[in-house]
Motif scaffolding. Structure first.
Motif, PDB file in Angstrom:
ATOM      1  N   GLU A  82      -4.004  -1.165 -10.387  1.00 37.13           N
ATOM      2  CA  GLU A  82      -5.200  -1.597  -9.656  1.00 37.13           C
ATOM      3  C   GLU A  82      -5.400  -3.103  -9.798  1.00 37.13           C
ATOM      4  O   GLU A  82      -5.709  -3.796  -8.820  1.00 37.13           O
ATOM      5  N   ARG A  83      -5.204  -3.595 -10.999  1.00 37.58           N
ATOM      6  CA  ARG A  83      -5.353  -5.035 -11.236  1.00 37.58           C
ATOM      7  C   ARG A  83      -4.315  -5.828 -10.444  1.00 37.58           C
ATOM      8  O   ARG A  83      -4.626  -6.867  -9.856  1.00 37.58           O
ATOM      9  N   GLU A  84      -3.087  -5.325 -10.402  1.00 37.50           N
ATOM     10  CA  GLU A  84      -2.028  -6.017  -9.672  1.00 37.50           C
ATOM     11  C   GLU A  84      -2.315  -6.045  -8.177  1.00 37.50           C
ATOM     12  O   GLU A  84      -2.067  -7.052  -7.497  1.00 37.50           O
ATOM     13  N   ALA A  85      -2.856  -4.951  -7.638  1.00 38.19           N
ATOM     14  CA  ALA A  85      -3.198  -4.911  -6.213  1.00 38.19           C
ATOM     15  C   ALA A  85      -4.269  -5.951  -5.890  1.00 38.19           C
ATOM     16  O   ALA A  85      -4.203  -6.633  -4.853  1.00 38.19           O
ATOM     17  N   GLN A  86      -5.246  -6.088  -6.765  1.00 40.76           N
ATOM     18  CA  GLN A  86      -6.299  -7.088  -6.553  1.00 40.76           C
ATOM     19  C   GLN A  86      -5.734  -8.501  -6.644  1.00 40.76           C
ATOM     20  O   GLN A  86      -6.075  -9.381  -5.840  1.00 40.76           O
ATOM     21  N   ASP A  87      -4.849  -8.727  -7.620  1.00 44.98           N
ATOM     22  CA  ASP A  87      -4.232 -10.050  -7.768  1.00 44.98           C
ATOM     23  C   ASP A  87      -3.372 -10.392  -6.553  1.00 44.98           C
ATOM     24  O   ASP A  87      -3.358 -11.537  -6.088  1.00 44.98           O
ATOM     25  N   ALA A  88      -2.646  -9.397  -6.035  1.00 46.97           N
ATOM     26  CA  ALA A  88      -1.790  -9.631  -4.868  1.00 46.97           C
ATOM     27  C   ALA A  88      -2.627  -9.976  -3.642  1.00 46.97           C
ATOM     28  O   ALA A  88      -2.253 -10.846  -2.843  1.00 46.97           O
ATOM     29  N   ALA A  89      -3.772  -9.304  -3.486  1.00 50.15           N
ATOM     30  CA  ALA A  89      -4.657  -9.599  -2.354  1.00 50.15           C
ATOM     31  C   ALA A  89      -5.213 -11.017  -2.464  1.00 50.15           C
ATOM     32  O   ALA A  89      -5.290 -11.746  -1.466  1.00 50.15           O
ATOM     33  N   ARG A  90      -5.586 -11.419  -3.676  1.00 51.55           N
ATOM     34  CA  ARG A  90      -6.093 -12.785  -3.871  1.00 51.55           C
ATOM     35  C   ARG A  90      -4.993 -13.816  -3.619  1.00 51.55           C
ATOM     36  O   ARG A  90      -5.242 -14.884  -3.050  1.00 51.55           O
ATOM     37  N   ASP A  91      -3.777 -13.481  -4.025  1.00 50.27           N
ATOM     38  CA  ASP A  91      -2.665 -14.403  -3.802  1.00 50.27           C
ATOM     39  C   ASP A  91      -2.397 -14.586  -2.313  1.00 50.27           C
ATOM     40  O   ASP A  91      -2.188 -15.708  -1.841  1.00 50.27           O
ATOM     41  N   ARG A  92      -2.413 -13.486  -1.556  1.00 50.13           N
ATOM     42  CA  ARG A  92      -2.193 -13.582  -0.110  1.00 50.13           C
ATOM     43  C   ARG A  92      -3.309 -14.389   0.551  1.00 50.13           C
ATOM     44  O   ARG A  92      -3.055 -15.192   1.455  1.00 50.13           O
ATOM     45  N   GLU A  93      -4.529 -14.186   0.085  1.00 55.17           N
ATOM     46  CA  GLU A  93      -5.652 -14.951   0.638  1.00 55.17           C
ATOM     47  C   GLU A  93      -5.473 -16.443   0.365  1.00 55.17           C
ATOM     48  O   GLU A  93      -5.763 -17.285   1.223  1.00 55.17           O
ATOM     49  N   ALA A  94      -4.980 -16.766  -0.826  1.00 61.40           N
ATOM     50  CA  ALA A  94      -4.767 -18.173  -1.174  1.00 61.40           C
ATOM     51  C   ALA A  94      -3.644 -18.790  -0.351  1.00 61.40           C
ATOM     52  O   ALA A  94      -3.610 -20.013  -0.159  1.00 61.40           O
ATOM     53  N   ARG A  95      -2.729 -17.951   0.146  1.00 58.45           N
ATOM     54  CA  ARG A  95      -1.615 -18.448   0.958  1.00 58.45           C
ATOM     55  C   ARG A  95      -1.932 -18.419   2.451  1.00 58.45           C
ATOM     56  O   ARG A  95      -1.051 -18.646   3.273  1.00 58.45           O
ATOM     57  N   SER A  96      -3.170 -18.117   2.793  1.00 61.16           N
ATOM     58  CA  SER A  96      -3.579 -18.057   4.198  1.00 61.16           C
ATOM     59  C   SER A  96      -4.441 -19.267   4.540  1.00 61.16           C
ATOM     60  O   SER A  96      -5.216 -19.738   3.708  1.00 61.16           O
ATOM     61  N   LEU A  97      -4.299 -19.756   5.749  1.00 58.28           N
ATOM     62  CA  LEU A  97      -5.122 -20.881   6.185  1.00 58.28           C
ATOM     63  C   LEU A  97      -5.278 -20.849   7.695  1.00 58.28           C
ATOM     64  O   LEU A  97      -4.437 -20.298   8.416  1.00 58.28           O
ATOM     65  N   GLN A 124      -4.703 -17.791  12.254  1.00 60.42           N
ATOM     66  CA  GLN A 124      -4.574 -17.801  10.793  1.00 60.42           C
ATOM     67  C   GLN A 124      -3.105 -17.646  10.411  1.00 60.42           C
ATOM     68  O   GLN A 124      -2.418 -16.748  10.902  1.00 60.42           O
ATOM     69  N   LEU A 125      -2.638 -18.532   9.547  1.00 61.87           N
ATOM     70  CA  LEU A 125      -1.253 -18.507   9.095  1.00 61.87           C
ATOM     71  C   LEU A 125      -1.172 -17.932   7.687  1.00 61.87           C
ATOM     72  O   LEU A 125      -2.037 -18.181   6.852  1.00 61.87           O
ATOM     73  N   VAL A 126      -0.123 -17.155   7.441  1.00 63.89           N
ATOM     74  CA  VAL A 126       0.173 -16.673   6.091  1.00 63.89           C
ATOM     75  C   VAL A 126       1.494 -17.303   5.675  1.00 63.89           C
ATOM     76  O   VAL A 126       2.501 -17.179   6.377  1.00 63.89           O
ATOM     77  N   LEU A 127       1.477 -17.988   4.540  1.00 63.39           N
ATOM     78  CA  LEU A 127       2.664 -18.683   4.055  1.00 63.39           C
ATOM     79  C   LEU A 127       3.405 -17.827   3.039  1.00 63.39           C
ATOM     80  O   LEU A 127       2.818 -16.984   2.363  1.00 63.39           O
ATOM     81  N   GLY A 128       4.709 -18.062   2.937  1.00 62.28           N
ATOM     82  CA  GLY A 128       5.494 -17.385   1.917  1.00 62.28           C
ATOM     83  C   GLY A 128       5.065 -17.833   0.528  1.00 62.28           C
ATOM     84  O   GLY A 128       4.427 -18.875   0.348  1.00 62.28           O
ATOM     85  N   SER A 129       5.440 -17.053  -0.469  1.00 59.48           N
ATOM     86  CA  SER A 129       4.975 -17.332  -1.833  1.00 59.48           C
ATOM     87  C   SER A 129       5.774 -18.432  -2.520  1.00 59.48           C
ATOM     88  O   SER A 129       5.370 -18.924  -3.574  1.00 59.48           O
ATOM     89  N   PHE A 130       6.914 -18.834  -1.937  1.00 62.34           N
ATOM     90  CA  PHE A 130       7.714 -19.888  -2.561  1.00 62.34           C
ATOM     91  C   PHE A 130       7.199 -21.251  -2.115  1.00 62.34           C
ATOM     92  O   PHE A 130       7.189 -21.567  -0.922  1.00 62.34           O
ATOM     93  N   ASP A 131       6.752 -22.055  -3.069  1.00 64.26           N
ATOM     94  CA  ASP A 131       6.284 -23.424  -2.817  1.00 64.26           C
ATOM     95  C   ASP A 131       5.174 -23.462  -1.766  1.00 64.26           C
ATOM     96  O   ASP A 131       5.079 -24.404  -0.973  1.00 64.26           O
TER      97      ASP A 131
END
Length: 220
Positions: free
Chosen positions: A84-99, A121-128
């Motif tokens: 559950e914690r990982e799912a929440q972290d992944a959602a926050r990470d995707r949000e941080a990679r969106s603009l 709205q763009l979603v960026l890859g997690s690398f750099d």
């Protein structure tokens, strides 16, 4: 009716006393279980924190990253709380990679009318991702012009048919990929949330409802 002679009468308060004993037993068992489970949970939390810290350390080969990700998956399989914690972290990470690409609605002229796109709205890859995000924001005006030019040059039937939204997303993503010089389909070193990692614009979303307004026919 009088109780039969010789029958033993229950002692006053015997039922209440039994309930107290049962309650104390339940509390005692609960305490034992908590004392047994808490160190296990704490150990899993420590393992998780240590694993993530190790993953973030520089210099890992892809083989080493994959080994760490396998350990991560093993921990997740054993702990619903961590999942559950990982799912929440992944959602926050995707949000941080969106603009948002646009700072105002975009108008596209399609021959028979005008399409208005309120948001892209763009979603960026997690690398750099942070560096690419900064570059996009710094060059937003140029990138918006490139996207607008590509959409205006598209065949109207592509953007007005049943697959209009998918075609819009694909055309915007392809245009940005060319303009940025990135290759989202290439594989990059694995990250905590993606394996393999991806670099570039990996998804385009249209959160606001775009609209099309046909030109009115002039009177003869």
């Amino acid at each position: 009716l009088a109780a039969p002679r010789g029958a033993a009468r229950p002692a006053a308060g015997a039922g209440a006393g039994g309930r107290w004993v049962l309650a104390l037993l339940v509390l005692a068992i609960g305490g034992v279980l908590a004392a047994w489970l808490w160190p296990q949970r704490a150990a899993k939390e420590d393992d998780w924190a240590g694993l993530r810290q190790s993953f973030s350390a520089p210099g890992h080969t892809e083989e080493e990253l994959q080994a760490l990700l396998r350990r991560k998956e093993a921990l997740l399989q054993r702990s619903p709380a961590l999942r559950e914690r990982e799912a929440q972290d992944a959602a926050r990470d995707r949000e941080a990679r969106s603009l948002d690409l646009l700072d105002q609605p975009m108008e596209v002229y399609l021959g028979t009318g005008t399409m208005t796109i309120p948001r892209v709205q763009l979603v960026l890859g997690s690398f750099d991702g942070p560096a690419l995000r900064s570059y996009i924001l710094k060059n937003r005006e140029t990138l918006v012009r490139e996207v607008n030019r590509a959409l205006n040059a598209a065949k109207p039937e592509r953007l007005l048919g049943p697959d209009a939204e998918q075609n819009l997303q694909t055309l915007i993503q392809d245009t940005l990929t060319t303009a940025l010089g990135t290759q989202p389909q290439e594989t990059y070193p694995s990250t905590w949330f993606e394996s393999p990692g991806r670099y570039g614009v990996v998804a385009v979303q249209l959160p606001g409802r775009y609209s099309f307004k046909a030109y009115s026919l002039g009177s003869g």
